[in-house]
Structures are given as C-alpha cells and as structure tokens.
Design a protein around this motif. Structure first.
Motif, PDB file in Angstrom:
ATOM      1  N   ARG A 196     -14.940   0.069  -0.874  1.00 27.36           N
ATOM      2  CA  ARG A 196     -14.770  -1.252  -1.276  1.00 27.36           C
ATOM      3  C   ARG A 196     -15.582  -1.419  -2.843  1.00 27.36           C
ATOM      4  O   ARG A 196     -15.749  -2.527  -3.241  1.00 27.36           O
ATOM      5  N   THR A 459       1.855  -5.761  -0.196  1.00 22.81           N
ATOM      6  CA  THR A 459       1.123  -5.890   1.141  1.00 22.81           C
ATOM      7  C   THR A 459      -0.496  -6.686   0.630  1.00 22.81           C
ATOM      8  O   THR A 459      -0.813  -6.446  -0.454  1.00 22.81           O
ATOM      9  N   GLU A 460      -0.958  -7.429   1.582  1.00 23.43           N
ATOM     10  CA  GLU A 460      -1.953  -8.078   1.162  1.00 23.43           C
ATOM     11  C   GLU A 460      -3.222  -7.179   0.821  1.00 23.43           C
ATOM     12  O   GLU A 460      -3.817  -7.339  -0.130  1.00 23.43           O
ATOM     13  N   THR A 461      -3.348  -6.170   1.652  1.00 19.81           N
ATOM     14  CA  THR A 461      -4.383  -5.084   1.252  1.00 19.81           C
ATOM     15  C   THR A 461      -4.252  -4.571  -0.019  1.00 19.81           C
ATOM     16  O   THR A 461      -5.248  -4.094  -0.766  1.00 19.81           O
ATOM     17  N   ILE A 464      -5.338  -6.903  -2.683  1.00 19.78           N
ATOM     18  CA  ILE A 464      -6.688  -7.212  -2.809  1.00 19.78           C
ATOM     19  C   ILE A 464      -7.477  -6.049  -3.494  1.00 19.78           C
ATOM     20  O   ILE A 464      -8.286  -6.246  -4.267  1.00 19.78           O
ATOM     21  N   ALA A 465      -6.767  -4.990  -3.146  1.00 15.19           N
ATOM     22  CA  ALA A 465      -7.676  -3.599  -3.705  1.00 15.19           C
ATOM     23  C   ALA A 465      -7.270  -3.276  -5.378  1.00 15.19           C
ATOM     24  O   ALA A 465      -7.813  -2.758  -5.928  1.00 15.19           O
ATOM     25  N   ASP A 488       2.169  -8.408   5.552  1.00 14.37           N
ATOM     26  CA  ASP A 488       1.166  -8.228   6.317  1.00 14.37           C
ATOM     27  C   ASP A 488       0.000  -9.293   6.142  1.00 14.37           C
ATOM     28  O   ASP A 488      -1.160  -8.787   6.392  1.00 14.37           O
ATOM     29  N   SER A 491      -4.122  -9.659   7.223  1.00 11.74           N
ATOM     30  CA  SER A 491      -4.831  -8.519   7.809  1.00 11.74           C
ATOM     31  C   SER A 491      -6.082  -8.527   7.194  1.00 11.74           C
ATOM     32  O   SER A 491      -6.933  -7.646   7.459  1.00 11.74           O
ATOM     33  N   GLY A 492      -6.274  -9.172   5.944  1.00 13.12           N
ATOM     34  CA  GLY A 492      -7.576  -9.108   5.339  1.00 13.12           C
ATOM     35  C   GLY A 492      -8.445 -10.067   5.650  1.00 13.12           C
ATOM     36  O   GLY A 492      -8.259 -11.125   6.499  1.00 13.12           O
ATOM     37  N   SER A 495      -8.020 -13.761   3.482  1.00 15.91           N
ATOM     38  CA  SER A 495      -6.553 -13.759   3.012  1.00 15.91           C
ATOM     39  C   SER A 495      -6.315 -14.984   2.416  1.00 15.91           C
ATOM     40  O   SER A 495      -5.549 -15.415   1.352  1.00 15.91           O
ATOM     41  N   ASP A 510       1.302 -11.125   9.269  1.00 17.76           N
ATOM     42  CA  ASP A 510       0.980  -9.789  10.062  1.00 17.76           C
ATOM     43  C   ASP A 510       1.644  -9.601  11.237  1.00 17.76           C
ATOM     44  O   ASP A 510       1.326 -10.498  12.163  1.00 17.76           O
TER      45      ASP A 510
END
Length: 574
Positions: A196, A459-461, A464-465, A488, A491-492, A495, A510
C-alpha cells in the motif's frame, strides 16, 4: 704633510644587495601566498622557517617552530595503521634525495586535530653540492579526500535514505555467497516489498512518500545488527543481508520487521496511513547457487507473500511448489514474448445485453484476447495474464490488442453498426505508458468511427493503485471522445470515494456480488446500492458473470442497465 685619499666604488655591491633583498622579499611573498604549507630545515633537521599555510596545518606559529626539531613540528602518522612515520626527513638529508609521501598520510596538528596530506621533501645544497637543509611541501588533500569519499558514498548508497543501494548490496551478497561456499558461515537474505505504499504516493504525493521511506528506514535500522546490511533496492523494496544467521533465526528477524512495519503509522498533513510488508526469506548456503538464482528465488518468495494476502512472510525452501509454479510463470513469459513477436494472439468478443427498455437498440460487446501456443491451441487469459502482469509484459500485450482492435474496425469486422459499441480492457501497468496513450490517439485520428463508441475498461484496483496515471489517462482520452468503464467495481474498500476522482461512463459491478445475489440478500442490496449511486452520478451499470436467467432478472429488478456473462452469450472469435 701629505694626505692621501682612497675612493672605493661600492655601486655594484649596493646593487647586488638590493637585488638580493628584492629576491628575498619576492621569495617571502611567494611562500606566504601559496596554498601549500612549506617548512624549511637546516642540515640537522631543525626548523628554520615555515610559511603561514604551514602554521595553519601544523598549529605551530613561526616563532615557536623556529629552532625546533622538524619531527616535533611535523607529527606524521599512517592513516591506515595510525602508527608514526619517522625518518623520512633524515633520509632526504643524508641521501640528498627527494622523498614523497602520498595516499594515506595524516598530519597531526598541535591542538590534536588532523588533516589528510601529501608530503614532498627536497634537499637544499650549497655551492659544493653538499646538503645544507631541506624544503618540505605539505599539500592538504582533506577536501579532495572528502569529495572522493562523498562520490564513493553516492556511488554505493541511496541518496534518499542513505542506505546501501542495489549495486553495492549485490556486491556484498556475492561476497556472502562465496564465503558460504568456502566456509561454514551461514547467511540469510530477506527481500521486503512494502504494501500500500502507492496509495500514499498517489493520495498524498511523492514528497510524502519520500518522507515515509526516510522514517521507515530509521525504524528498520534499529532492528538490524551492525554486521548485517540493510539496503534500498528500488522504489518501495528493501533487502537485508544477515551475517552468521541460520534460516530459523532469519525468519524470526523477518517477523520482527513485518510487525514493525505493520505497527508503523505515517502521519502527513493530519492524515494517518497504514502500510505493511510482504517479505521473502532465503538461506544462503554452499548449495544456494549463483547471485541471479538467489535473487530470483527470494523475489518470487516475496511475491508469493504478497499474493497470499500481503503483510506476511514466505520462506523459500528447496522443493517449494509455489516457487516452482512461479518459475513456471517465468517460462511462460518467454512464450508470451514469442507470441507478441510472432503475432500469436487472437481477439474474441462477448455481447452485453441491455436490461433497460430505453437501451434495447444498443449493441455492445467486450473484446477479449487469447494466446495461441505452439500447437495453435488456445491459452486463456487466466493462464498467461498473471505472468504478464508479474513480469511487466502487459503494456506490450495491450499494445497488440489496441492495434488488432483498430485493424478490425478498419476492416469492418467491429463497430460496423452505427449503434454498436465495444469495451476493451487495459491493464494497470498501461495507465502510465505514454507511448501506448499516443498509439491510441494516433489510431483515433485515422479510423472513421466515432470515438465515443470505444470504451476502455480499467479495473478498480488498478485505478486505485495508479490513481494519478489513471486520472490523466481517462482525462486525455475522454477529451478525444472515448468512454471509460471501471471494472470489478466494489472490490476495493473505498469504491464510492474513488468514483468522485474518476470521470467514468460505466461501472461493471464485481462478479463476487453478482453470482449469489439471487439467494444472498446482502449481495443483492450491494448491487442495488451501486446501481442507484451510479445513476445519481450519471453512470450506467453493468452486471458481469451472469450465468442464468434468474440472475439476469434480478439485475433488471435492481436497476442495472446491462448484463454480461455466459448465461447471456459465450465469448466467440472476432
């Protein structure tokens, strides 16, 4: 009485005296102004004169130094052994030969301070050639030595944290490998990857990320012995080389470090951030192999720790099946590279079904990629995508897909209906790829299709990353007319909060919530909530992984706009 007068012409003598005085003054001024220290002795090694620079270097004033043995004024030691250096001036006087001392000579001042210096000693001779003294020139190399040490430090250390860098760490690791092969000394290697950390960088900025690394470095140093080596190997990666440390002890140290990082709280501008560490551990023995093999194994162990849930340790042991699987992935990367080079990918499509009556005229599909093996058999994304992501090959795969998609559009095999739309996936790694972004823009400028009929999925992840890159990517292509979907979604952990930062047109809910929503009221409520919030924000929703009619009907009741899955239609070659 006779008086005789004699007249002596002393003009030449006066001129000679004046010339000698001028020469003496010139020499004195020269000695006073030069940057090196100069000490003059007689034939017995007694100081007769020193210049102002020599006064500074030795700590002796000229009136105190004059008449003293030169060994008293010049206290010289070897920098390495710290032992006195004596007899060099006597050698010069007796042999009437110049002497030089360079490299590791230290001149000790009268007050106890010292300087790194270089000495040059030359004999003085009278008219007969006999030695009648010596001139000692002292060159202060302290600043040059300091600069050289700083340059050496910068070459072997990380400028931000002051830790050993990757190059120096690998050199020391090589020494440990050789030592393990030739002795019974045990070593261990820990490879840390922070969890993270990108969230801190993307939300608080790189200055905050740098400060976090500095603070964390101080904590890690407190848990590492002086005999061990702590290094920063990359952006958020650290290595610890443990000396005389069996594997069991190394695992205990790794666990201590893991807890330390987990309990660490980084505060920036009133916000508190929590990170973690995924750690791979490997023993270094006579059977461990070469540097490349050890680094590959411990890196894979670290990745497995991250894959298994993050904030944990994975110890490499011979015969480790998970490690073997990862090595299998590395072999797969060679096949992926070959497939890219030999054009051994194909495009497939799966239609989306409109659930809203007002959208029935829309024809939409999602584009998938498949890889062909050496026997032209299909290799599904679930097999090769993890390896491509792990080894940073996804931008190349995405580049192939983008080119193939636009070729299909040009050939009339895709988007050949004015009411048709296509969705195409982009990996998180591609969001920061400026060349790929430019490739898309170039194709948009050449194809005769409205850009709004092309929707890119992230994708959401991944968003975010790579939030900063994602926002830039979306902004640039949306300005060209393209659409975006957040895949997706749900999933976070945050969101809905991220929806405010990403101007997307579609949410793909998702599949975790879709599969059991018919029987699970919590999942059904989540789907309804996502659909409602999406509509409030002007975002259309898509339900994935629809396997039957009951799920499709449940999505329609929840207000979802589109359904997609094998229960609607299976993917087929484009």
């Amino acid at each position: 009485m006779v008086t005789q007068a004699f007249f002596l012409d002393i003009t030449e003598r006066k001129l000679a005296e004046a010339a000698l005085y001028e020469e003496k003054e010139r020499a004195q001024i020269t000695l006073s102004s030069i940057a090196d220290g100069v000490v003059v002795t007689d034939q017995h090694g007694v100081v007769t004169s020193i210049n102002p620079k020599a006064e500074v270097l030795t700590g002796w004033r000229i009136e105190d130094a004059r008449g003293q043995p030169v060994s008293q004024v010049l206290s010289i030691t070897d920098e390495g052994t710290h032992l006195p250096i004596s007899g060099i001036i006597d050698k010069c006087l007796h042999k009437s030969q110049p002497v030089e001392l360079a490299g590791t000579t230290v001149l000790n001042r009268r007050n106890g301070e010292s300087n790194a210096v270089e000495f040059s000693i030359a004999p003085m001779r009278d008219r007969s050639g006999k030695s009648n003294g010596a001139v000692i020139v002292i060159h202060d190399v302290s600043e040059a030595r300091k600069m050289a040490e700083e340059m050496q430090f910068l070459a072997t250390h990380d400028t931000l944290t002051g830790l050993v860098n990757r190059g120096e760490f690998e050199r020391r690791l090589n020494e440990a490998i050789q030592s393990a092969e030739s002795s019974d000394i045990q070593y261990a290697l820990c490879y840390l990857d922070l969890d993270r950390f990108k969230v801190v960088n993307d939300t608080a900025g790189h200055v905050a990320g740098d400060e976090l690394l500095i603070q964390l470095t101080a904590l890690l140093k407190s848990k590492v012995r002086n005999s061990d080596t702590l290094a920063r190997l990359g952006g958020d990666e650290f290595g610890v080389l443990l000396h005389s440390c069996p594997l069991e002890k190394a695992s205990e140290i790794a666990e201590t470090i893991r807890r330390l990082v987990k309990e660490f709280r980084f505060v920036w501008e009133g916000k508190s951030f929590e990170i973690g560490a995924s750690i791979g551990v490997i023993a270094i023995t006579a059977q461990s192999g070469e540097l490349k093999e050890i680094l590959s194994a411990v890196d894979t162990a670290c990745y497995l720790a991250k894959e298994q849930g993050r904030n944990r340790i994975h110890i490499f042991r011979p015969g480790d099946e998970e490690i073997a699987r990862r090595h299998g992935e590395m072999e797969l990367t060679h096949r992926i590279r070959r497939a890219i080079k030999e054009d051994r990918f194909t495009l497939w499509q799966q239609p989306l079904q409109p659930l809203n009556e007002t959208l029935q005229h829309i024809k939409a599909c999602e584009i998938f990629v498949r890889m062909l093996d050496d026997q032209d058999q299909i290799v599904y994304p679930s097999v090769f995508i993890p390896a491509a992501e792990r080894y940073q090959l996804m931008p190349e795969v995405d580049r192939w897909v983008i080119k193939a998609m636009f070729n299909a559009i040009q050939e009339g095999r895709l988007l050949n209906d004015t009411q048709s739309y296509c969705f195409i996936n982009l990996s998180g790694q591609s969001l920061g790829d400026h060349d790929l972004l430019q490739l898309i823009i170039d194709h948009l400028n050449t194809v005769s299709v409205a850009p709004e009929r092309i929707c890119f999925e992230i994708t959401e992840t991944a968003a975010i990353a790579n939030l900063a890159h994602a926002i830039n990517f979306v902004t640039v292509l949306e300005s060209r007319g393209c659409c975006f979907a957040l895949d997706d979604f749900g999933s976070g952990l945050s969101s809905f909060a991220y929806l405010k930062n990403l101007a997307v047109d579609f949410i793909k809910i998702d599949g975790h919530f879709i599969r059991d929503m018919v029987h699970n009221p919590v999942d059904r409520t989540m789907v309804e909530a996502i659909s409602k919030i999406g509509h409030v924000m002007g975002i259309q929703t898509i339900g994935e992984f629809v396997e039957d009619t009951a799920t499709r009907d449940a999505l329609k009741l929840a207000g979802v706009d589109y359904a997609q899955g094998n229960g609607i239609a299976k993917p087929k070659p484009l």
